[in-house]
Motif scaffolding. Structure first.
Motif, PDB file in Angstrom:
ATOM      1  N   THR A  37     -43.670 -23.506 -21.966  1.00 41.19           N
ATOM      2  CA  THR A  37     -44.370 -22.807 -20.891  1.00 41.19           C
ATOM      3  C   THR A  37     -43.627 -22.982 -19.577  1.00 41.19           C
ATOM      4  O   THR A  37     -43.612 -22.087 -18.731  1.00 41.19           O
ATOM      5  N   GLU A 230     -41.438 -16.839 -16.324  1.00 40.50           N
ATOM      6  CA  GLU A 230     -42.167 -17.435 -17.430  1.00 40.50           C
ATOM      7  C   GLU A 230     -41.468 -17.071 -18.739  1.00 40.50           C
ATOM      8  O   GLU A 230     -41.111 -15.930 -18.976  1.00 40.50           O
ATOM      9  N   THR A 337     -45.023 -19.538 -13.385  1.00 39.48           N
ATOM     10  CA  THR A 337     -46.180 -19.429 -14.269  1.00 39.48           C
ATOM     11  C   THR A 337     -47.394 -20.069 -13.624  1.00 39.48           C
ATOM     12  O   THR A 337     -47.341 -21.222 -13.163  1.00 39.48           O
ATOM     13  N   GLU A 339     -49.898 -20.975 -15.209  1.00 39.11           N
ATOM     14  CA  GLU A 339     -50.498 -21.893 -16.182  1.00 39.11           C
ATOM     15  C   GLU A 339     -50.629 -23.307 -15.623  1.00 39.11           C
ATOM     16  O   GLU A 339     -51.562 -24.034 -15.968  1.00 39.11           O
ATOM     17  N   LYS A 419     -48.795 -14.477 -20.985  1.00 38.66           N
ATOM     18  CA  LYS A 419     -49.367 -15.780 -20.670  1.00 38.66           C
ATOM     19  C   LYS A 419     -49.903 -15.831 -19.248  1.00 38.66           C
ATOM     20  O   LYS A 419     -50.753 -16.656 -18.935  1.00 38.66           O
ATOM     21  N   VAL A 420     -49.404 -14.945 -18.383  1.00 37.28           N
ATOM     22  CA  VAL A 420     -49.813 -14.984 -16.976  1.00 37.28           C
ATOM     23  C   VAL A 420     -51.171 -14.343 -16.753  1.00 37.28           C
ATOM     24  O   VAL A 420     -51.851 -14.638 -15.772  1.00 37.28           O
TER      25      VAL A 420
END
Length: 453
Positions: A37, A230, A337, A339, A419-420
């Motif tokens: 990640t 990312e 990212t 995350e 994933k974002v």
């Protein structure tokens, strides 16, 4: 950028709070590196008089150094907290007041238009209530990979003279990089200097932040972790000119912990009163989705945690400070990212005594290079909104007009996920193996973008 913090009142329960700091960080941070990640990351935490800094991953695919507390990162919008402190400092010095009209500090011939008879004031810029948009509509960078580098005072002046606010000050809280950048410019002009010099004189030197700066010398540039999108694709550093107060600062985890410590327990000194002023709530939520605001600081739902995050093209940062718990968390990564905002929140909760489990990340399937190549092209989602699909280093990258390019990850050869954001892309392939369209599924809505190239 903002994230939906939903902290309840945090009270230490004893078990997790007693865990060694290094163990807490390792347990919660390692999944972010193991899942790729992030490429590299430094995490720092304060709990009372204890402090720990841990580095993970590597500088880049070509640089095996492990980041540490001295590694330099772009901190992006976290710069707004420094700009808020500069405003508080100028108020304490008696140079301006929170209610000084913005126009009073603008160059001759440049004027921010009022909404009716209400003029924007300096504190409006720091609390995102000025009525200014997120970005000026004449940004138009010559290099999209470095969007703020050539935005100068002439273009800013042209925008301000032509812009007609649609909202009066304090009517809405609307996050504005433009407003924060304008604030930094105004404060520097009032002291007849530039933002970088003002930052050094009024914050970095008094607090002992030796690596918190905008322009890097050769030694600090060697410690700058290279930027990545990312998914680990190399990206570009960002430079700022006129709007530096919105996101130009580079710093280290060591310096950010020193900065956090100054806010956790303000000591006697020239910035103590300014720290207190910037920490105070100056704007209560207007809509249910709003956070209360200090000067630059967001105030979490628990009414005690101050926070801000930041992201540039290849970096992400997060800083959280909770005075009643006597804890602070900083996360800096050379990967763009959001995350890691969850990591910062989880670390605060763990330090408060909550039983926080390490995150589990969805694993992407491997897809042959020849399959990736069939998707490369442009797809029209709507007039003026096109997906651009490219590949790099065996990764599939997707950009939407006016937005950054992100890697997407495979669930199958045709279904891919971000994933974002919570969104998927499904590529439509005909019987001959040609991709004809891509379907976006987000927020319960499906939209099809037809291939145009």
């Amino acid at each position: 950028m903002r994230l939906p913090l939903t902290f309840a009142l945090l009270v230490a329960t004893g078990t997790a709070a007693a865990e060694p700091l290094e163990t807490t960080i390792d347990r919660l941070a390692k999944p972010y590196v193991d899942s790729e990640t992030v490429v590299g990351m430094t995490v720092g935490i304060l709990r009372g008089d204890d402090q720990a800094v841990r580095g993970y991953g590597r500088f880049s695919a070509d640089d095996s150094r492990t980041p540490d507390g001295k590694t330099v990162y772009e901190i992006g919008s976290l710069s707004k907290v420094f700009t808020g402190l500069l405003l508080a400092d100028a108020v304490v010095q008696g140079r301006v007041t929170l209610h000084t009209p913005v126009n009073q500090l603008l160059p001759k011939g440049v004027e921010l238009q009022p909404h009716g008879d209400q003029l924007a004031e300096l504190w409006h810029l720091s609390t995102h209530t000025s009525g200014l948009p997120r970005l000026p509509d004449n940004l138009a960078p010559s290099d999209p990979n470095n969007p703020y580098a050539d935005y100068d005072g002439k273009r800013l002046g042209a925008f301000l003279n032509s812009y007609r606010p649609r909202k009066r000050p304090c009517e809405v809280i609307e996050y504005s990089n433009l407003g924060a950048g304008l604030l930094g410019l105004c404060l520097a002009r009032e002291q007849k200097t530039d933002y970088a010099s003002l930052l050094q004189k009024r914050i970095a030197k008094p607090l002992g932040l030796s690596d918190t700066t905008i322009k890097l010398d050769e030694e600090r540039r060697d410690r700058l972790a290279p930027p990545h999108t990312e998914g680990g694709v190399p990206d570009h550093n960002w430079d700022f000119e006129t709007l530096a107060g919105a996101g130009a600062i580079r710093s280290t985890a060591d310096d950010m912990l020193t900065f956090a410590k100054a806010f956790l327990d303000p000591q006697e000194g020239e910035l103590r009163e300014a720290i207190g002023l910037s920490w105070c709530v100056h704007q209560k939520p207007i809509e249910d989705s709003d956070f209360a605001m200090g000067l630059g600081w967001h105030v979490a739902r628990d009414d005690q945690t101050r926070w801000h995050n930041g992201q540039t093209g290849g970096y992400h940062s997060a800083l959280f400070i909770n005075r009643p718990l006597k804890v602070a968390v900083v996360v800096l990564t050379n990967t763009a990212t959001m995350e890691v905002d969850t990591l910062a929140q989880d670390l605060v909760r763990a330090l408060a005594g909550a039983d926080v489990k390490p995150r589990e990340f969805e694993v992407s399937d491997d897809v042959p290079a020849e399959v990736l190549e069939r998707y490369v092209g442009k797809y029209r989602l709507a007039p003026g909104a096109e997906f651009t699909v490219t590949t790099k280093g065996g990764k599939l990258l997707v950009g939407l007009t006016g937005q950054p390019t992100f890697q997407v990850f495979s669930r199958s050869e045709t279904e891919w996920f971000y994933k974002v954001v919570e969104a998927t892309l499904t590529f439509k392939v005909d019987g001959k193996g040609n991709c004809t369209a891509v379907e976006l599924f987000q927020n319960g809505v499906r939209q099809t973008a037809e291939r145009i190239e």
